[in-house]
Design a protein around this motif. Structure first.
Motif, PDB file in Angstrom:
ATOM      1  N   HIS A 229      -1.068  15.078  -4.621  1.00 24.72           N
ATOM      2  CA  HIS A 229      -1.416  16.253  -5.436  1.00 24.72           C
ATOM      3  C   HIS A 229      -2.803  16.061  -6.059  1.00 24.72           C
ATOM      4  CE1 HIS A 229       2.700  17.725  -5.049  1.00 24.72           C
ATOM      5  NE2 HIS A 229       2.405  18.764  -5.810  1.00 24.72           N
ATOM      6  N   GLY A 230      -3.083  14.852  -6.500  1.00 16.82           N
ATOM      7  CA  GLY A 230      -4.370  14.568  -7.140  1.00 16.82           C
ATOM      8  C   GLY A 230      -5.543  14.749  -6.202  1.00 16.82           C
ATOM      9  N   VAL A 231      -5.395  14.318  -4.971  1.00 16.92           N
ATOM     10  CA  VAL A 231      -6.537  14.380  -4.043  1.00 16.92           C
ATOM     11  C   VAL A 231      -6.889  15.835  -3.718  1.00 16.92           C
ATOM     12  CG1 VAL A 231      -5.480  14.250  -1.725  1.00 16.92           C
ATOM     13  CG2 VAL A 231      -7.598  13.011  -2.201  1.00 16.92           C
ATOM     14  N   LEU A 232      -5.912  16.734  -3.814  1.00 16.27           N
ATOM     15  CA  LEU A 232      -6.246  18.153  -3.606  1.00 16.27           C
ATOM     16  C   LEU A 232      -7.117  18.674  -4.750  1.00 16.27           C
ATOM     17  CD1 LEU A 232      -2.995  19.693  -2.088  1.00 16.27           C
ATOM     18  CD2 LEU A 232      -4.874  18.486  -0.980  1.00 16.27           C
TER      19      LEU A 232
ATOM     20  N   VAL B 215      -5.453   3.649  -3.299  1.00 16.01           N
ATOM     21  CA  VAL B 215      -5.804   3.937  -1.899  1.00 16.01           C
ATOM     22  C   VAL B 215      -5.824   5.448  -1.627  1.00 16.01           C
ATOM     23  CG1 VAL B 215      -5.129   3.584   0.518  1.00 16.01           C
ATOM     24  CG2 VAL B 215      -4.912   1.712  -1.128  1.00 16.01           C
ATOM     25  N   LEU B 216      -4.866   6.182  -2.188  1.00 12.20           N
ATOM     26  CA  LEU B 216      -4.723   7.604  -1.827  1.00 12.20           C
ATOM     27  C   LEU B 216      -5.588   8.528  -2.684  1.00 12.20           C
ATOM     28  CD1 LEU B 216      -0.854   7.869  -1.331  1.00 12.20           C
ATOM     29  CD2 LEU B 216      -2.607   7.600   0.423  1.00 12.20           C
ATOM     30  N   LEU B 217      -5.981   8.090  -3.886  1.00 10.57           N
ATOM     31  CA  LEU B 217      -6.733   8.988  -4.774  1.00 10.57           C
ATOM     32  C   LEU B 217      -8.088   8.405  -5.190  1.00 10.57           C
ATOM     33  CD1 LEU B 217      -6.979  11.542  -6.434  1.00 10.57           C
ATOM     34  CD2 LEU B 217      -5.545  10.495  -8.208  1.00 10.57           C
ATOM     35  N   THR B 218      -8.089   7.141  -5.661  1.00 12.56           N
ATOM     36  CA  THR B 218      -9.363   6.583  -6.139  1.00 12.56           C
ATOM     37  C   THR B 218     -10.310   6.302  -4.977  1.00 12.56           C
ATOM     38  OG1 THR B 218      -8.178   5.634  -8.011  1.00 12.56           O
ATOM     39  CG2 THR B 218     -10.378   4.779  -7.588  1.00 12.56           C
TER      40      THR B 218
ATOM     41  N   LEU C 134      -9.859  -0.783   0.798  1.00  7.88           N
ATOM     42  CA  LEU C 134     -10.206   0.446   0.094  1.00  7.88           C
ATOM     43  C   LEU C 134      -9.464   0.590  -1.233  1.00  7.88           C
ATOM     44  CD1 LEU C 134     -10.239   2.505   3.351  1.00  7.88           C
ATOM     45  CD2 LEU C 134     -12.252   1.908   1.998  1.00  7.88           C
ATOM     46  N   ALA C 135      -8.649  -0.399  -1.568  1.00  9.16           N
ATOM     47  CA  ALA C 135      -8.025  -0.430  -2.900  1.00  9.16           C
ATOM     48  C   ALA C 135      -8.998  -0.980  -3.941  1.00  9.16           C
ATOM     49  CB  ALA C 135      -6.751  -1.267  -2.868  1.00  9.16           C
ATOM     50  N   THR C 136     -10.195  -1.393  -3.491  1.00 12.98           N
ATOM     51  CA  THR C 136     -11.180  -1.954  -4.412  1.00 12.98           C
ATOM     52  C   THR C 136     -12.464  -1.113  -4.414  1.00 12.98           C
ATOM     53  OG1 THR C 136     -12.296  -3.324  -2.753  1.00 12.98           O
ATOM     54  CG2 THR C 136     -10.348  -4.265  -3.810  1.00 12.98           C
TER      55      THR C 136
ATOM     56  N   ASN D 242      -8.679   8.945   4.989  1.00 18.18           N
ATOM     57  CA  ASN D 242      -7.366   9.026   5.644  1.00 18.18           C
ATOM     58  C   ASN D 242      -6.443   7.847   5.324  1.00 18.18           C
ATOM     59  OD1 ASN D 242      -5.484   9.707   8.120  1.00 18.18           O
ATOM     60  ND2 ASN D 242      -6.205   7.600   8.456  1.00 18.18           N
ATOM     61  N   ALA D 243      -7.002   6.695   4.936  1.00 22.29           N
ATOM     62  CA  ALA D 243      -6.171   5.491   4.742  1.00 22.29           C
ATOM     63  C   ALA D 243      -5.033   5.777   3.772  1.00 22.29           C
ATOM     64  CB  ALA D 243      -7.027   4.346   4.203  1.00 22.29           C
ATOM     65  N   GLY D 244      -3.893   5.190   4.054  1.00 23.64           N
ATOM     66  CA  GLY D 244      -2.776   5.398   3.142  1.00 23.64           C
ATOM     67  C   GLY D 244      -1.584   4.559   3.508  1.00 23.64           C
ATOM     68  N   PHE D 245      -0.610   4.594   2.612  1.00 29.21           N
ATOM     69  CA  PHE D 245       0.681   3.992   2.890  1.00 29.21           C
ATOM     70  C   PHE D 245       1.706   4.700   2.021  1.00 29.21           C
ATOM     71  CE2 PHE D 245      -0.959   1.704  -0.727  1.00 29.21           C
ATOM     72  CZ  PHE D 245       0.137   1.388  -1.499  1.00 29.21           C
ATOM     73  N   GLN D 246       2.940   4.354   2.188  1.00 26.13           N
ATOM     74  CA  GLN D 246       4.027   5.019   1.473  1.00 26.13           C
ATOM     75  C   GLN D 246       4.844   3.974   0.736  1.00 26.13           C
ATOM     76  OE1 GLN D 246       5.553   7.313  -0.257  1.00 26.13           O
ATOM     77  NE2 GLN D 246       5.629   8.817   1.402  1.00 26.13           N
ATOM     78  N   HIS D 247       5.460   4.362  -0.341  1.00 27.27           N
ATOM     79  CA  HIS D 247       6.444   3.489  -0.993  1.00 27.27           C
ATOM     80  C   HIS D 247       7.604   4.367  -1.453  1.00 27.27           C
ATOM     81  CE1 HIS D 247       8.089   0.043  -3.028  1.00 27.27           C
ATOM     82  NE2 HIS D 247       8.206   0.742  -4.144  1.00 27.27           N
ATOM     83  N   VAL D 248       8.797   4.038  -0.992  1.00 24.47           N
ATOM     84  CA  VAL D 248       9.971   4.864  -1.247  1.00 24.47           C
ATOM     85  C   VAL D 248      10.892   4.139  -2.222  1.00 24.47           C
ATOM     86  CG1 VAL D 248      11.991   5.969  -0.172  1.00 24.47           C
ATOM     87  CG2 VAL D 248       9.799   5.890   1.053  1.00 24.47           C
ATOM     88  N   SER D 249      11.110   4.778  -3.384  1.00 28.99           N
ATOM     89  CA  SER D 249      11.962   4.152  -4.408  1.00 28.99           C
ATOM     90  C   SER D 249      12.320   5.197  -5.459  1.00 28.99           C
ATOM     91  CB  SER D 249      11.199   2.994  -5.079  1.00 28.99           C
ATOM     92  OG  SER D 249      11.852   2.582  -6.250  1.00 28.99           O
ATOM     93  N   PRO D 250      13.533   5.159  -6.009  1.00 26.70           N
ATOM     94  CA  PRO D 250      13.822   6.033  -7.155  1.00 26.70           C
ATOM     95  C   PRO D 250      12.918   5.678  -8.332  1.00 26.70           C
ATOM     96  CG  PRO D 250      15.661   4.524  -6.714  1.00 26.70           C
ATOM     97  CD  PRO D 250      14.666   4.321  -5.625  1.00 26.70           C
TER      98      PRO D 250
END
Ligand SMILES: NC(=O)c1ccc[n+]([C@@H]2O[C@H](COP(=O)([O-])OP(=O)(O)OC[C@H]3O[C@@H](n4cnc5c(N)ncnc54)[C@H](O)[C@@H]3O)[C@@H](O)[C@H]2O)c1
Length: 253
Positions: A153-156, A106-109, A57-59, A83-91
């Protein structure tokens, strides 16, 4: 068509991220409630509920293929659960730019492309629904999650726009915004946050992740699935263009 005819018909639903966590629970619940579900994931679970279908779904092609497959198998589409998603944690100063782009893809497009490709079928449904599994992080931020927070925030904003455009053609769109749910995504974050904050996994859960939740309990995937079933069902017809928190009191501060 009367609303009785619509609600008595078997509903055809496309659920993304269906192989794990919240998506698996939503798929299981909708199938138990009598829906036909295309269970889309990178690596679909052949033993899970619903009909497994592999798509990235990234494509653009992956999102188009998922919608086309649902229409080919079911002959129509009544609801999409993005619903598909993942997280990335980084400063932020160290945030990998490829991860930023992958999170937005994945989360918005993906929700945008699914809505675009499914739009005519959702309109033909007579009672089309679009449900985004967003997050409390669609409404507030936490440190070290720039990509995730920005995309949620974008998907809302997307859901509000879909609701306004959809009203004329019988399509409703909304988002669920859970706090922390007991899934592999969260289990991974506990480890990542422990590294980012330099503290133990136990302290991460108690003092960092559940710090903002008034009730210090993880939400169960089945509870998110029950809410999704409600909002996708006849009783959800009054909800469109809204983001519903299910957050154990997080936003009450
Ligand atoms: N777990 C939580 O605490 C929580 C809280 C709020 C919101 N959410 C949201 O709920 C959704 C589901 O999260 P989860 O906790 O069940 O995660 P999870 O990691 O258990 O499941 C996510 C699924 O999405 C799939 N996926 C990821 N990228 C994909 C891609 N490119 N193409 C196809 N499938 C892809 C994964 O393969 C995985 O099966 C996500 O959007 C997440 O942001 C989760």
């Amino acid at each position: 068509m009367t609303s009785d005819m619509i609600s008595s018909r078997t509903r055809a639903v496309l659920v993304t991220g269906a192989a794990s966590g919240i998506g698996a629970a939503i798929t299981e619940r909708l199938v138990a409630d009598g829906a036909q579900v295309l269970a889309v994931d990178l690596s679909p679970d052949p033993d899970g509920a619903g009909q497994p279908f592999a798509a990235d779904l990234a494509t653009r092609e992956g999102n188009r293929a998922a919608v086309e497959e649902a229409l080919a198998r079911f002959g129509r589409l009544d609801a999409v659960v993005a619903n598909a998603g993942f997280q990335h944690v980084s400063p932020v100063f160290d945030f990998e730019e490829d991860r930023w782009e992958a999170l937005l893809a994945v989360l918005l497009t993906s929700p945008f492309l699914l809505a675009k490709y499914a739009w005519p079928a959702l309109a033909d449904s007579g009672d089309g629904r679009f449900l985004a599994v967003a997050s409390v992080h669609g409404l507030v931020a936490s440190p070290f999650k720039a990509g995730y927070v920005s995309a949620k925030h974008g998907v809302l904003g997307l859901v509000k726009t879909l609701a306004l455009e959809g009203a004329a053609v019988g399509i409703r769109a909304m988002a669920l915004c859970p706090g922390y749910v007991r899934t592999p995504l969260v289990e991974q974050q506990i480890a990542d946050q422990a590294a980012a904050h330099g503290i133990s996994p136990e302290r991460v859960l108690r003092e960092v992740m559940l710090d903002r939740q008034a009730v210090k309990e993880l939400i169960e995937p089945a509870d998110v699935a029950a809410a999704a079933a409600f909002f996708l069902g006849p009783a959800g017809a009054a909800f469109t263009g809204v983001a519903i928190p299910m957050d154990q009191g997080w936003l009450a501060h």
